[in-house]
Design a protein around this motif. Structure first.
Motif, PDB file in Angstrom:
ATOM      1  N   MET A 180       1.057  -1.249  -0.066  1.00 58.16           N
ATOM      2  CA  MET A 180      -0.111  -0.171   0.051  1.00 58.16           C
ATOM      3  C   MET A 180       1.303   1.285   0.222  1.00 58.16           C
ATOM      4  N   THR A 181       0.316   2.069  -0.836  1.00 53.68           N
ATOM      5  CA  THR A 181       1.514   3.177  -0.879  1.00 53.68           C
ATOM      6  C   THR A 181       0.671   4.411   0.660  1.00 53.68           C
ATOM      7  N   SER A 182      -0.996   4.106   1.181  1.00 58.52           N
ATOM      8  CA  SER A 182      -1.216   4.869   1.518  1.00 58.52           C
ATOM      9  C   SER A 182      -1.584   4.328   1.863  1.00 58.52           C
ATOM     10  N   ARG A 183      -2.563   4.171   3.717  1.00 56.59           N
ATOM     11  CA  ARG A 183      -3.810   3.380   4.658  1.00 56.59           C
ATOM     12  C   ARG A 183      -4.893   4.487   4.901  1.00 56.59           C
ATOM     13  N   ARG A 184      -5.965   3.736   4.755  1.00 60.42           N
ATOM     14  CA  ARG A 184      -7.478   4.415   4.518  1.00 60.42           C
ATOM     15  C   ARG A 184      -8.364   4.506   6.051  1.00 60.42           C
ATOM     16  N   ILE A 185      -9.000   5.538   5.284  1.00 61.48           N
ATOM     17  CA  ILE A 185      -9.775   5.800   6.922  1.00 61.48           C
ATOM     18  C   ILE A 185     -10.976   6.439   6.360  1.00 61.48           C
ATOM     19  N   SER A 186     -11.647   5.470   6.426  1.00 63.40           N
ATOM     20  CA  SER A 186     -13.653   5.795   6.367  1.00 63.40           C
ATOM     21  C   SER A 186     -14.146   5.708   6.968  1.00 63.40           C
ATOM     22  N   TRP A 187     -15.215   7.025   7.245  1.00 60.93           N
ATOM     23  CA  TRP A 187     -16.230   6.715   8.611  1.00 60.93           C
ATOM     24  C   TRP A 187     -17.011   7.334   8.437  1.00 60.93           C
ATOM     25  N   THR A 188     -18.461   7.520   9.085  1.00 59.79           N
ATOM     26  CA  THR A 188     -19.687   8.010   8.670  1.00 59.79           C
ATOM     27  C   THR A 188     -19.479   8.788   9.919  1.00 59.79           C
ATOM     28  N   PHE A 227      -1.355  12.899   6.865  1.00 58.22           N
ATOM     29  CA  PHE A 227      -2.381  12.961   6.337  1.00 58.22           C
ATOM     30  C   PHE A 227      -1.931  13.231   4.706  1.00 58.22           C
ATOM     31  N   ALA A 228      -2.039  12.370   3.776  1.00 56.62           N
ATOM     32  CA  ALA A 228      -1.738  12.060   2.344  1.00 56.62           C
ATOM     33  C   ALA A 228      -3.050  13.224   1.489  1.00 56.62           C
ATOM     34  N   ALA A 229      -2.675  14.704   1.239  1.00 55.13           N
ATOM     35  CA  ALA A 229      -3.207  15.220   0.488  1.00 55.13           C
ATOM     36  C   ALA A 229      -3.436  15.091  -0.883  1.00 55.13           C
ATOM     37  N   PRO A 230      -4.576  15.432  -2.090  1.00 54.91           N
ATOM     38  CA  PRO A 230      -4.699  15.430  -2.873  1.00 54.91           C
ATOM     39  C   PRO A 230      -3.371  16.094  -3.604  1.00 54.91           C
ATOM     40  N   PRO A 231      -3.019  15.797  -4.376  1.00 55.01           N
ATOM     41  CA  PRO A 231      -3.663  14.815  -5.701  1.00 55.01           C
ATOM     42  C   PRO A 231      -2.965  13.346  -5.321  1.00 55.01           C
ATOM     43  N   ASP A 232      -2.074  13.167  -4.514  1.00 53.33           N
ATOM     44  CA  ASP A 232      -1.341  11.851  -3.403  1.00 53.33           C
ATOM     45  C   ASP A 232      -2.825  11.198  -3.132  1.00 53.33           C
ATOM     46  N   ALA A 233      -3.578  11.247  -3.123  1.00 50.85           N
ATOM     47  CA  ALA A 233      -4.557  10.668  -2.335  1.00 50.85           C
ATOM     48  C   ALA A 233      -5.817  11.265  -1.843  1.00 50.85           C
ATOM     49  N   PRO A 234      -6.963  10.932  -2.381  1.00 53.32           N
ATOM     50  CA  PRO A 234      -7.726  11.166  -2.181  1.00 53.32           C
ATOM     51  C   PRO A 234      -8.518  11.513  -0.886  1.00 53.32           C
ATOM     52  N   LEU A 235      -9.288  12.743  -0.463  1.00 53.36           N
ATOM     53  CA  LEU A 235      -9.777  13.432   0.611  1.00 53.36           C
ATOM     54  C   LEU A 235     -11.251  13.612  -0.071  1.00 53.36           C
ATOM     55  N   PHE A 236     -12.847  13.425   1.697  1.00 52.38           N
ATOM     56  CA  PHE A 236     -13.637  14.061   1.508  1.00 52.38           C
ATOM     57  C   PHE A 236     -13.899  13.840   2.311  1.00 52.38           C
ATOM     58  N   VAL A 237     -14.657  15.556   2.570  1.00 51.11           N
ATOM     59  CA  VAL A 237     -15.717  15.176   3.487  1.00 51.11           C
ATOM     60  C   VAL A 237     -16.985  15.808   3.769  1.00 51.11           C
ATOM     61  N   ARG A 238     -17.960  15.431   3.423  1.00 50.30           N
ATOM     62  CA  ARG A 238     -19.336  16.112   3.085  1.00 50.30           C
ATOM     63  C   ARG A 238     -20.021  15.383   3.610  1.00 50.30           C
ATOM     64  N   LEU A 264     -16.331  10.909   5.947  1.00 50.18           N
ATOM     65  CA  LEU A 264     -14.733  10.970   5.684  1.00 50.18           C
ATOM     66  C   LEU A 264     -14.149   9.921   5.315  1.00 50.18           C
ATOM     67  N   TYR A 265     -13.484  10.152   4.344  1.00 48.29           N
ATOM     68  CA  TYR A 265     -12.743   9.412   3.312  1.00 48.29           C
ATOM     69  C   TYR A 265     -11.084  10.345   3.334  1.00 48.29           C
ATOM     70  N   CYS A 266     -10.239   9.406   3.620  1.00 54.02           N
ATOM     71  CA  CYS A 266      -9.074   9.862   4.244  1.00 54.02           C
ATOM     72  C   CYS A 266      -8.297   9.218   4.570  1.00 54.02           C
ATOM     73  N   PHE A 267      -6.328   9.516   3.659  1.00 50.53           N
ATOM     74  CA  PHE A 267      -5.050   7.833   3.857  1.00 50.53           C
ATOM     75  C   PHE A 267      -3.816   9.086   4.613  1.00 50.53           C
ATOM     76  N   THR A 268      -4.272   8.020   5.528  1.00 50.25           N
ATOM     77  CA  THR A 268      -2.183   8.145   6.038  1.00 50.25           C
ATOM     78  C   THR A 268      -1.451   7.963   4.998  1.00 50.25           C
ATOM     79  N   ARG A 269      -0.400   8.919   5.419  1.00 50.67           N
ATOM     80  CA  ARG A 269       1.050   8.466   4.721  1.00 50.67           C
ATOM     81  C   ARG A 269       1.294   7.051   5.053  1.00 50.67           C
ATOM     82  N   SER A 270       1.217   7.105   6.801  1.00 52.58           N
ATOM     83  CA  SER A 270       2.475   6.285   7.004  1.00 52.58           C
ATOM     84  C   SER A 270       1.328   4.332   6.667  1.00 52.58           C
TER      85      SER A 270
END
Length: 407
Positions: A262-270, A299-310, A323-329
Motif C-alpha cells: 500500500m502507498t497509503s492507508r485508508r480511514i473511512s468513517w460515517t 495525512f496524504a492530501a490530493p493529488p497524492d490521495a483522495p480526501l472527501f469530507v461531505r 469522512l474518507y482520507c488516507f494516512t501517509r504511514s
C-alpha cells in the motif's frame, strides 16, 4: 662406567632396532608408518597457520576488497583452506609409501575424492555471501529470489560433488540417471501436487507477488506475515503468532492482497451528528475536519490521495457526515496512533461548534387514545385478594399526533 656400558648396549642392539624399523607389515615398514603419522600430525598442527597465509594471499589478489560481501566470502573460505595442508600431506604419504598396486590405487582415490569434496565444499560455503551481492538491486533480485537461488545452487553443487566422487570410484552416473528417468516418470504421476507447488513457487518469485515480512491475505486461506518462501510451501505467521504452511499453488491460484505494498492507508468513517444541529454548525464541522486533515503532515492530501469530507445522508437517527482520507504511514501501529489523534480532534471540534453526536433512537407516535377512564392496573378479584382494591385512574389522554421518544 654406566655410560660406557649403555653405549656398548645401544651399539650392540642397533642391528636389532634397524631390523624392527625395517620390519614389513603388509608391504609397509614401521618406519614408513611412523613417518606418515609424523607428516599427518605436522599437517594438522599447521592447519590454522596455512589457512591464514592463504587468506592473506587471496586478500592481496582481490586488491584489498573491504566490502562486507568480500569479507564474508573470505571468511567462508577459511574452513576449506585449513584443510589444504591435510590434502598435501595425503599426497606426500601416497607418493612415498611402498604399497601394493591395489592398495596404492585405493589411497590415491581417497586423496582425489577428498580434493574434489574440498573444492565443492569451498563453493558451497561461498554461495550465500556471493549471492548477497545481488541484494543491492532490489528492482530485479528481491530477497525471495536470492533465497531461492542460494538453495538451488547448493543442491546443484551437492549433486555435482557427489557425481564427481562417484566417477572417481568408477561408478558411472549416466546409467544411474537414465534408470532414474524411467522411475521419475512413475514418480511424477504420483507427485503432481509437488511439481505444481514448485512451479507455482517459481511464478510467485518471478511475479514478485510478495516478499518476506509482507502482510498478505488470501480469502479463505490465510492472513498474516510472510516468513519464508519455500520451494513447495510458504510459511505465513498469523496475527495470533501461529505459523501456517501454505502450499504455493494456493497462493498462486487465488486472489491475493498484499497490504505491505500500500502507498497509503485508508480511514473511512460515517460520523452521525444530531438533527438539532443548524446548517452553520454542520458546515463548521465539515470545514473544520477537512482543515484538520489538510494541515496534518501525517495525512496524504490530493493529488497524492483522495480526501472527501461531505454531508452525505439523512440517517434514521442522525445527519451523516462522510469522512474518507488516507494516512501517509502504512504501518499498523502508526496508523492506529494517527487515527486515535484524529478521533480526539474531531470530538473537541464538534463540542466547540456547539452540537453533538447522534445515537440510535426511536420515536413512537400515538394517533388516538381510547375514550373514558381505565383502571390501571386491572383490579384483582376481591374474593381472591381478601379486600376490594381501588382502581388507579389512567393519565390524561395525550393530544393525537404527540410523540414519545425512546433513547
Amino acid at each position: 662406567m654406566e655410560t660406557k656400558a649403555a653405549s656398548r648396549n645401544f651399539v650392540a642392539d642397533w642391528p636389532t632396532l634397524l631390523q624392527v624399523w625395517r620390519h614389513d607389515l603388509g608391504g609397509i615398514t614401521i618406519g614408513q608408518v611412523a613417518l606418515a603419522g609424523l607428516i599427518l600430525a605436522l599437517a594438522l598442527a599447521a592447519r590454522r597457520l596455512v589457512g591464514r597465509i592463504l587468506l592473506t594471499i587471496l586478500r592481496r589478489w582481490t586488491i584489498g576488497d573491504k566490502t562486507p560481501a568480500g569479507e564474508n566470502i573470505l571468511a567462508a573460505l577459511a574452513a576449506p583452506l585449513r584443510f589444504v595442508p591435510i590434502l598435501i600431506a595425503l599426497f606426500v604419504i601416497t607418493a612415498f609409501l611402498d604399497l601394493p598396486a591395489g592398495a596404492k590405487d585405493v589411497l590415491a582415490d581417497i586423496t582425489r575424492s577428498l580434493v574434489a569434496a574440498t573444492f565443492f565444499w569451498a563453493l558451497f560455503t561461498i554461495v550465500d555471501p556471493a549471492f548477497s551481492l545481488l541484494h543491492g538491486d532490489r528492482s530485479i533480485f528481491n530477497e525471495a529470489m536470492v533465497g531461492w537461488a542460494v538453495r538451488v545452487s547448493r543442491i546443484v553443487l551437492l549433486s555435482l560433488g557427489a557425481a564427481v566422487v562417484l566417477e572417481i570410484w568408477g561408478i558411472h552416473v549416466g546409467p544411474i540417471l537414465a534408470g532414474l528417468g524411467l522411475v521419475g516418470v512413475a514418480v511424477a504421476l504420483g507427485a503432481q501436487d509437488l511439481f505444481k507447488n514448485l512451479i507455482a513457487g517459481i511464478f510467485i518469485i518471478g511475479e514478485q507477488r510478495f516478499q518476506t515480512r509482507d502482510w498478505i491475505r488470501v480469502d479463505g486461506v490465510v492472513e498474516g506475515t510472510v516468513e519464508t518462501i519455500g520451494l513447495r510451501t510458504t510459511k505465513v505467521r498469523r496475527f495470533d503468532m501461529a505459523p501456517v504452511f501454505v502450499p504455493n499453488s494456493k497462493l498462486a491460484d487465488n486472489a491475493l492482497t498484499n497490504f505491505s505494498q500500500m502507498t497509503s492507508r485508508r480511514i473511512s468513517w460515517t460520523i452521525g451528528l444530531e438533527y438539532s444541529a443548524t446548517v452553520d454548525q454542520l458546515r463548521d464541522v465539515r470545514d473544520g475536519i477537512e482543515a484538520l486533515i489538510r494541515n496534518n503532515p501525517d495525512f496524504a492530501a490530493p493529488p497524492d490521495a483522495p480526501l472527501f469530507v461531505r454531508i452525505a445522508d439523512f440517517g434514521g437517527s442522525s445527519i451523516d457526515l462522510m469522512l474518507y482520507c488516507f494516512t501517509r504511514s502504512t504501518d499498523w501501529g502508526e496508523w492506529l496512533r494517527i487515527r486515535e489523534a484524529l478521533v480526539l480532534e474531531i470530538k473537541a471540534l464538534v463540542e466547540k461548534v456547539g452540537t453533538g453526536f447522534a445515537f440510535p433512537s426511536q420515536s413512537i407516535y400515538v394517533e388516538s387514545w381510547p375514550a373514558g377512564e381505565e383502571a390501571y392496573p386491572l383490579p384483582r378479584d376481591a374474593s381472591a385478594a381478601g379486600a376490594p382494591q381501588k382502581p388507579v385512574t389512567a393519565p390524561a389522554k395525550p393530544t393525537p399526533g404527540a410523540s414519545v421518544a425512546e433513547g
